[in-house]
Design an enzyme around this catalytic site. Structure first.
Site, PDB file in Angstrom:
ATOM      1  N   GLY A  42       1.994   4.817   5.749  1.00 42.45           N
ATOM      2  CA  GLY A  42       1.101   3.670   5.815  1.00 42.45           C
ATOM      3  C   GLY A  42       1.486   2.661   4.752  1.00 42.45           C
ATOM      4  N   GLN A  74       0.132  -4.154  -1.094  1.00 42.59           N
ATOM      5  CA  GLN A  74       1.256  -3.401  -1.662  1.00 42.59           C
ATOM      6  C   GLN A  74       2.574  -4.166  -1.599  1.00 42.59           C
ATOM      7  OE1 GLN A  74       0.255   0.370   0.684  1.00 42.59           O
ATOM      8  NE2 GLN A  74       1.101   1.187  -1.196  1.00 42.59           N
ATOM      9  N   CYS A  76       1.302   7.692  -3.065  1.00 40.09           N
ATOM     10  CA  CYS A  76       1.188   6.261  -2.791  1.00 40.09           C
ATOM     11  C   CYS A  76       2.523   5.590  -3.099  1.00 40.09           C
ATOM     12  CB  CYS A  76       0.073   5.670  -3.662  1.00 40.09           C
ATOM     13  SG  CYS A  76      -0.176   3.909  -3.361  1.00 40.09           S
ATOM     14  N   LEU A  77       2.972   4.739  -2.193  1.00 38.07           N
ATOM     15  CA  LEU A  77       4.251   4.045  -2.401  1.00 38.07           C
ATOM     16  C   LEU A  77       4.190   3.142  -3.632  1.00 38.07           C
ATOM     17  CD1 LEU A  77       5.051   3.126   1.317  1.00 38.07           C
ATOM     18  CD2 LEU A  77       6.019   4.993  -0.044  1.00 38.07           C
ATOM     19  N   HIS A 130      -6.962   5.771   3.048  1.00 39.86           N
ATOM     20  CA  HIS A 130      -6.076   5.399   1.933  1.00 39.86           C
ATOM     21  C   HIS A 130      -5.713   3.910   2.024  1.00 39.86           C
ATOM     22  CE1 HIS A 130      -2.534   6.467  -0.841  1.00 39.86           C
ATOM     23  NE2 HIS A 130      -2.287   5.224  -0.477  1.00 39.86           N
ATOM     24  N   GLU A 131      -5.346   3.449   3.227  1.00 40.20           N
ATOM     25  CA  GLU A 131      -4.920   2.048   3.380  1.00 40.20           C
ATOM     26  C   GLU A 131      -6.107   1.092   3.266  1.00 40.20           C
ATOM     27  OE1 GLU A 131      -1.898   1.695   3.036  1.00 40.20           O
ATOM     28  OE2 GLU A 131      -1.400   3.784   3.467  1.00 40.20           O
ATOM     29  N   HIS A 141      -6.808   0.333  -0.228  1.00 37.70           N
ATOM     30  CA  HIS A 141      -5.905  -0.659  -0.823  1.00 37.70           C
ATOM     31  C   HIS A 141      -6.423  -2.083  -0.626  1.00 37.70           C
ATOM     32  CE1 HIS A 141      -2.513   1.466  -2.498  1.00 37.70           C
ATOM     33  NE2 HIS A 141      -2.245   2.121  -1.397  1.00 37.70           N
TER      34      HIS A 141
HETATM   35 NI    NI Z   1      -1.024   3.761  -1.292  1.00 37.58          NI
END
Ligand code: NI
Length: 183
Positions: free
Chosen positions: A49, A54, A100-101, A142-143, A146
């Site tokens: 995701g 991000q 998380c990226l 999670h997204e 963000h």
């Molecule tokens: Ni993340």
């Protein structure tokens, strides 16, 4: 299509609630390009995701892909959700590993609702209204976080599971090594 830079924790975009996408921006070239670039960026980073903040874009939009959703044969379909609202359905919170990226290499056990209802728009501006459960529900939560300046660390109830992925692989037995949802 290009692979975008993913911002890391400390970048203000990750702590700022995102703006709604205006209706006249939808079904436009700019949003189409952003979505294509975000899907490419997410796949290049082996994520499941990615939310617009991000990549430093102040918009309520995220993309995701549920691994193995199409039985492993055909590639999982990329999904796009714009201006979402996510509400939990009844059910006890479930703990599982996430990463998380924007917080590279760290993994932690995060409680999430097992099932959520999702409202929003697709990239063409068509309304979305569906239920997600299991891994998909986890990715969506999670997204969605963000878009509100929240990261998975904020959701952890016990920081003692926080680990580097290499160390998890080194010290956990093979059966226990998680395949975390990284988004
Ligand atoms: Ni993340």
């Amino acid at each position: 299509m290009s692979v975008l830079d993913i911002v890391r924790l400390g970048h203000p975009a990750l702590r700022t609630p995102a703006r709604r996408v205006e209706e006249d921006q939808l079904a436009g070239e700019e949003i189409d390009r952003l979505v294509a670039d975000m899907l490419k960026t997410m796949r290049a980073a082996s994520g499941v995701g990615l939310a617009a903040p991000q990549v430093g874009v102040d918009l309520q939009l995220f993309v995701y892909e549920v691994p193995g959703e199409s039985g492993g044969e055909e590639r999982a379909r990329g999904r796009v959700v714009v201006n979402p609202m996510v509400e939990p359905e009844p059910g006890e919170m479930v703990y599982d590993w996430e990463g998380c990226l924007s917080i590279p290499d760290l993994r932690g056990l995060v409680p999430r609702h097992p099932k959520v209802r999702v409202w929003g728009l697709d990239q063409a501006g068509e309304p979305l209204d569906y239920e997600a459960e299991g891994l998909e529900a986890r990715i969506v939560q999670h997204e969605f976080d963000h878009l509100n300046g929240v990261v998975f660390l904020d959701r952890m109830r016990d920081l003692r599971s926080l680990s580097y992925s290499q160390e998890l692989e080194r010290y956990l037995s093979e059966d226990d090594i998680p395949s975390p949802a990284v988004g």
